[in-house]
Scaffold this active site. Structure first.
Site, PDB file in Angstrom:
ATOM      1  N   HIS A  16      -1.294   8.294   0.339  1.00 16.95           N
ATOM      2  CA  HIS A  16      -1.585   6.990   0.945  1.00 16.95           C
ATOM      3  C   HIS A  16      -1.833   7.188   2.439  1.00 16.95           C
ATOM      4  O   HIS A  16      -1.199   8.021   3.081  1.00 16.95           O
ATOM      5  CB  HIS A  16      -0.410   6.029   0.706  1.00 16.95           C
ATOM      6  CG  HIS A  16      -0.742   4.621   1.085  1.00 16.95           C
ATOM      7  ND1 HIS A  16      -0.740   4.184   2.396  1.00 16.95           N
ATOM      8  CD2 HIS A  16      -1.123   3.562   0.331  1.00 16.95           C
ATOM      9  CE1 HIS A  16      -1.106   2.909   2.412  1.00 16.95           C
ATOM     10  NE2 HIS A  16      -1.340   2.506   1.184  1.00 16.95           N
ATOM     11  N   ASN A  56       1.678  -2.130  -4.607  1.00 10.31           N
ATOM     12  CA  ASN A  56       2.382  -1.187  -3.722  1.00 10.31           C
ATOM     13  C   ASN A  56       3.293  -2.005  -2.808  1.00 10.31           C
ATOM     14  O   ASN A  56       2.821  -2.653  -1.877  1.00 10.31           O
ATOM     15  CB  ASN A  56       1.337  -0.400  -2.907  1.00 10.31           C
ATOM     16  CG  ASN A  56       1.965   0.476  -1.841  1.00 10.31           C
ATOM     17  OD1 ASN A  56       3.184   0.694  -1.831  1.00 10.31           O
ATOM     18  ND2 ASN A  56       1.132   0.989  -0.936  1.00 10.31           N
ATOM     19  N   GLU A  97      -9.235   3.476  -0.480  1.00  8.74           N
ATOM     20  CA  GLU A  97      -8.626   2.530   0.448  1.00  8.74           C
ATOM     21  C   GLU A  97      -9.132   2.801   1.864  1.00  8.74           C
ATOM     22  O   GLU A  97      -8.579   3.654   2.568  1.00  8.74           O
ATOM     23  CB  GLU A  97      -7.104   2.679   0.435  1.00  8.74           C
ATOM     24  CG  GLU A  97      -6.460   2.316  -0.873  1.00  8.74           C
ATOM     25  CD  GLU A  97      -5.050   1.775  -0.665  1.00  8.74           C
ATOM     26  OE1 GLU A  97      -4.794   0.643  -1.087  1.00  8.74           O
ATOM     27  OE2 GLU A  97      -4.223   2.474  -0.054  1.00  8.74           O
ATOM     28  N   SER A 126      -6.461  -5.208   1.558  1.00  8.07           N
ATOM     29  CA  SER A 126      -6.584  -6.664   1.693  1.00  8.07           C
ATOM     30  C   SER A 126      -7.113  -7.350   0.436  1.00  8.07           C
ATOM     31  O   SER A 126      -7.883  -8.313   0.517  1.00  8.07           O
ATOM     32  CB  SER A 126      -7.438  -7.021   2.925  1.00  8.07           C
ATOM     33  OG  SER A 126      -6.791  -6.568   4.106  1.00  8.07           O
ATOM     34  N   LYS A 185       5.399  -0.983  -0.718  1.00  8.13           N
ATOM     35  CA  LYS A 185       5.668  -0.307   0.576  1.00  8.13           C
ATOM     36  C   LYS A 185       7.169  -0.369   0.887  1.00  8.13           C
ATOM     37  O   LYS A 185       7.987  -0.331  -0.029  1.00  8.13           O
ATOM     38  CB  LYS A 185       4.808  -0.898   1.684  1.00  8.13           C
ATOM     39  CG  LYS A 185       3.322  -0.924   1.291  1.00  8.13           C
ATOM     40  CD  LYS A 185       2.381  -1.144   2.434  1.00  8.13           C
ATOM     41  CE  LYS A 185       0.953  -1.145   1.908  1.00  8.13           C
ATOM     42  NZ  LYS A 185      -0.046  -1.200   2.949  1.00  8.13           N
ATOM     43  N   GLY A 210      -4.053  -4.021   5.174  1.00  6.13           N
ATOM     44  CA  GLY A 210      -3.179  -4.926   5.916  1.00  6.13           C
ATOM     45  C   GLY A 210      -3.871  -5.702   7.024  1.00  6.13           C
ATOM     46  O   GLY A 210      -3.215  -6.306   7.862  1.00  6.13           O
ATOM     47  N   GLU A 235      -0.932   5.631   4.955  1.00  5.86           N
ATOM     48  CA  GLU A 235       0.265   5.500   5.813  1.00  5.86           C
ATOM     49  C   GLU A 235       1.082   6.789   5.797  1.00  5.86           C
ATOM     50  O   GLU A 235       1.711   7.147   6.794  1.00  5.86           O
ATOM     51  CB  GLU A 235       1.095   4.279   5.363  1.00  5.86           C
ATOM     52  CG  GLU A 235       0.393   2.983   5.745  1.00  5.86           C
ATOM     53  CD  GLU A 235       0.708   1.787   4.865  1.00  5.86           C
ATOM     54  OE1 GLU A 235       1.700   1.834   4.108  1.00  5.86           O
ATOM     55  OE2 GLU A 235      -0.048   0.796   4.932  1.00  5.86           O
TER      56      GLU A 235
HETATM   57  P1  PGA Z   1      -2.879  -4.340   1.644  1.00  9.73           P
HETATM   58  O1  PGA Z   1      -2.402  -2.813   1.382  1.00  9.73           O
HETATM   59  O2  PGA Z   1      -3.236  -4.918   0.299  1.00  9.73           O
HETATM   60  O3  PGA Z   1      -1.675  -5.017   2.252  1.00  9.73           O
HETATM   61  O4  PGA Z   1      -4.049  -4.288   2.542  1.00  9.73           O
HETATM   62  C1  PGA Z   1      -3.020  -1.995   0.442  1.00  9.73           C
HETATM   63  C2  PGA Z   1      -2.351  -0.638   0.400  1.00  9.73           C
HETATM   64  O5  PGA Z   1      -2.010  -0.097   1.446  1.00  9.73           O
HETATM   65  O6  PGA Z   1      -2.149  -0.055  -0.692  1.00  9.73           O
END
Ligand code: PGA
Length: 265
Positions: free
Chosen positions: A105, A15, A177, A223, A17, A183, A107
């Protein structure tokens, strides 16, 4: 291999982003194509999810150079067309050979106020257009601290899957997730990831039936790095990984794909 994992081909998804402009994206896709060997993807599916403005460019690179990576998107509109300024239709994505679309997601839920009802409608829009939803669920740190993880997962899965035909559910991907792991550099432990993914599979079984539950793939995300991939992929109910930050670097992402394929799932 535990019998419950049989037949579920792992999916490792990157992803991106809101990172990489279309020139950087072309470079990243080519770089990945140069690094990934046929053996890396012999038993693992791989997808990348660039921003919308990159999708056409990445499609050209993947298809033109025969790179064995599926194209994904990070979001889509609920409607197929019409007066929805600023939205991107699932029809348009399907036309660009997008195979997987992230839906819900955290976010999107957090910053763009996507409710369970909106997420459910997007999931249907993706399925209606012949693509595979990667339906994201997960608890916040506050929910976890007061012991509401399972309740939250049950509510998210139930809200999205109720009424979706069983065969469609079987073809889907769910990404677990935990919001506190995204993150932060603090991935869930394999034990926590397994417990949550098994719980999700149980909820799918009760909403959509046992067959859909044993067929559908569940990813872990939050992560993920090359050095925690093998322990997460060793969990019987973890059928792949949704990788954010670590997917931006082709070398690092290739290491994750390789580590995932080494687990022999
Ligand atoms: P990350 O994000 O691997 O940077 O923690 C995962 C995601 O949001 O899909």
């Amino acid at each position: 291999m535990s019998p419950s994992t049989l037949g579920r081909r792992p999916l490792v998804s990157g992803n991106w982003k809101m990172n990489l402009d279309h020139l950087e994206a072309i470079h990243a896709a080519r770089d990945l194509g140069l690094r990934l060997q046929a053996s890396d993807v012999a038993s693992v599916d791989v997808s990348v999810h660039p921003p919308f403005t990159d999708i056409r460019s990445v499609q050209s690179v993947l298809e033109g150079e025969g790179i064995p990576v599926a194209l994904g998107a990070q979001n889509c509109a609920i409607e197929d067309s019409g007066a929805f300024t600023g939205e991107v239709s699932p029809v348009m994505l399907a036309k660009l050979h997008v195979e997987y679309v992230l839906v819900g997601h955290s976010e999107r839920r957090m910053h763009f106020h996507e409710t369970d009802a909106i997420v459910a409608a997007k999931l249907r829009a993706v399925l209606r257009n012949g693509m595979v939803p990667v339906f994201c669920v997960g608890e916040t740190v506050d929910e976890r601290d007061i012991g509401l993880t399972q309740e939250r997962l049950t509510a998210q899965v139930g809200a999205a899957l109720t009424g979706v035909p069983t065969e469609a559910v079987a073809s889907m991907v769910i990404a677990y997730e935990p919001v506190w792991a995204i993150g932060t550099g603090q991935a869930a432990t394999p034990e926590d990831a397994q417990e949550a993914c098994a719980w999700i599979r149980g909820v799918v079984a009760s909403v959509s039936g046992e067959e859909a539950a044993t067929t559908l793939r569940i990813q872990y995300g939050g992560s993920v790095k090359a050095d925690n991939t093998e322990s997460l992929m060793a969990c019987p109910d973890v059928d792949g990984l949704l990788v954010g930050g670590a997917s931006l670097d082709a070398a690092g992402f290739t290491e994750i794909v390789r580590a995932a394929s080494r687990t022999g799932r």
